[in-house]
Design a protein around this motif. Structure first.
Motif, short mmCIF file in Angstrom:
data_model
loop_
_atom_site.label_atom_id
_atom_site.label_comp_id
_atom_site.label_asym_id
_atom_site.label_seq_id
_atom_site.Cartn_x
_atom_site.Cartn_y
_atom_site.Cartn_z
N LEU A 1 0.82 -1.22 0.00
CA LEU A 1 0.00 0.00 0.00
C LEU A 1 0.85 1.27 0.00
N VAL A 2 1.92 1.27 0.80
CA VAL A 2 2.77 2.46 0.86
C VAL A 2 3.43 2.70 -0.49
N ARG A 3 3.88 1.60 -1.12
CA ARG A 3 4.49 1.75 -2.45
C ARG A 3 3.51 2.36 -3.44
N PHE B 1 1.88 7.04 4.63
CA PHE B 1 2.18 5.99 5.59
C PHE B 1 1.09 5.84 6.65
N ASP B 2 0.74 6.95 7.31
CA ASP B 2 -0.25 6.86 8.39
C ASP B 2 -1.58 6.31 7.89
N ALA B 3 -2.04 6.84 6.74
CA ALA B 3 -3.31 6.39 6.20
C ALA B 3 -3.24 4.91 5.79
N ALA C 1 6.55 -1.00 12.12
CA ALA C 1 5.83 -1.32 10.89
C ALA C 1 6.20 -2.67 10.31
N VAL C 2 7.48 -3.02 10.36
CA VAL C 2 7.96 -4.22 9.70
C VAL C 2 8.15 -5.38 10.69
N THR D 1 5.72 8.62 17.47
CA THR D 1 4.80 9.69 17.07
C THR D 1 5.55 10.80 16.33
N ARG D 2 6.71 11.18 16.86
CA ARG D 2 7.50 12.23 16.20
C ARG D 2 7.99 11.78 14.83
N ALA D 3 8.33 10.51 14.71
CA ALA D 3 8.80 10.00 13.42
C ALA D 3 7.72 10.13 12.36
N LYS D 4 6.51 9.75 12.71
CA LYS D 4 5.40 9.88 11.75
C LYS D 4 5.13 11.33 11.41
N GLN D 5 5.19 12.19 12.42
CA GLN D 5 4.94 13.62 12.19
C GLN D 5 6.03 14.21 11.29
#
Length: 412
Positions: free
Chosen positions: A29-31, A36-38, A138-139, A163-167
């Motif tokens: 999906l990410v590819r 990423f979050d969605a 994630a992995v 959380t900071r990584a995603k932001q």
């Protein structure tokens, strides 16, 4: 896996299957979509749908394709309308027929996106700590608590780090897409460290052997992608040589057995041979690196027919090289134990007392484990007893606690 645990299902084997498929589905999906979050949220919705439908209707013929189809539909809704988010939050179950999706839904099984997801998570907008934390989540499928323990930080600190990584990814403006070949080397160090940590979490746990096996599988994929990188070969060799001992490292009841007390006939001879060949070839053809050196040390342990036959002087020499590449307190602690095997327990204990002053080892149980082992070898039973009990209080691993308390009980 993603932001939440895999939902429990009633049929045996479903949870393992979902764990295996989650990073592959998320990578696909990410590819394709890049959010990423969605994508992570959509995969969780697909996992929930599977946990509800598969026990009732049976596992579909192509479970990976089924999950990708469900997650893609949810993601499409998410990207089109905020109203779809509110519908999802009301936990409406998604019902779809259990038919095999078309090739476009999943692609062939060999098109495994898990390794790609590893490189995606090592995003250039993140520092190394953020890359590792996000990829383990994630992995590797590790929970926040497992990641925190693997990286030796408090759980709340790790929660904030993820959380900071995603932001950071959201605000960076850098696309979350497959890296071009020119960027692979700079992301490789983080990828290898992540694989190493996933493997360690699985190997040291008595009930997460799937993590160790998945790390080995991913390391094989990395080696296939980068066959001329000595550190990729070294890491795969290190995993194989370590995992070869798994059958002998615990009793049937799950209690730990120290390396020098293991039944070496239970070690996997094929894995030892493969790992030894890999590291020997890598050290002959490529510049040395820390994973190759650790693999060479593991090979010397595995090749010894008895504990007494272990080539400790050579192991000390390899540790001397290792601390030049990777001067960590754990590497120096292991070196101190190796020196004790050559020069005697007191020589190792003197080094350990100096290492214990390192703030990175404050309250770390491994210091007391090494201290206890060497005191026991020296015949200092009271000091060994004290150190074993101290180590048992500090570790969070129940198998380790049982092992350390058992060792202490023998000295009372």
């Amino acid at each position: 896996m993603g932001g939440a645990p895999v939902p429990e299902v009633t049929e045996p084997g479903f949870e393992h299957l979902l764990r295996e498929l989650t990073p592959q589905v998320l990578g696909a999906l990410v590819r394709r979509y890049g959010h990423f979050d969605a994508c992570e949220d959509a995969v969780q919705e697909a996992l929930l749908a599977a946990s509800q439908q598969w026990p009732r209707d049976g596992v579909p013929a192509q479970p990976r394709a089924w999950l990708i189809t469900v997650a893609s539909r949810r993601l499409t809704d998410e990207l089109r309308s905020e109203e779809a988010r509110r519908r999802r939050e009301n936990n409406q179950a998604l019902e779809i027929p259990l038919v095999a999706p078309g090739a476009d839904s999943a692609g062939p099984r060999d098109a495994d996106d898990t390794l790609l997801l590893l490189f995606l998570c090592c995003h250039p907008s993140l520092n190394r700590a953020g890359q590792i934390a996000l990829t383990l989540r994630a992995v590797g499928g590790l929970t926040t608590d497992e990641i925190a323990r693997a990286l030796l930080v408090p759980e709340e600190t790790m929660r904030k780090r993820i959380t900071r990584a995603k932001q950071s990814i959201r605000t960076s403006g850098v696309p979350f897409r497959p890296p071009p070949p020119s960027e692979l080397p700079e992301r490789l160090a983080a990828v290898l460290q992540v694989l190493y940590l996933i493997f360690n979490e699985g190997y040291t746990s008595t009930d997460r052997v799937d993590l160790a096996e998945e790390a080995i599988r991913l390391a094989r994929l990395a080696y296939r992608l980068l066959p001329d990188n000595g550190e990729v070969a070294g890491l795969l060799a290190l995993m194989l040589l370590t995992h070869a001992r798994r059958a002998a490292r615990t009793t049937p009841a799950g209690d730990l057995i120290r390396l020098d007390e293991q039944d070496r006939s239970l070690w996997d001879a094929d894995a030892v041979a493969e790992g030894t060949t890999l590291v020997t070839d890598a050290m002959a053809r490529f510049p040395l690196g820390p994973y190759q050196l650790q693999a060479a040390i593991a090979a010397l342990h595995d090749e010894a027919q008895t504990p007494e036959a272990t080539d400790w002087p050579q192991i000390v020499a390899l540790y001397d090289l290792l601390v030049r590449f990777d001067d960590t307190p754990i590497a120096r602690l292991n070196r101190a134990v190796a020196i004790a095997m050559v020069q005697g327990p007191q020589a190792g204990l003197a080094l350990i007392e100096d290492l214990a002053k390192d703030p990175r080892l404050t309250n770390h149980h491994r210091v007391d484990v090494a201290r206890a082992h060497l005191h026991e070898l020296a015949g200092n039973h009271q000091e060994a007893l004290t150190a074993y009990l101290s180590a048992a209080r500090q570790t969070t691993s129940l198998p380790e606690q049982r092992y350390l308390n058992t060792r202490a009980a023998r000295l009372r």
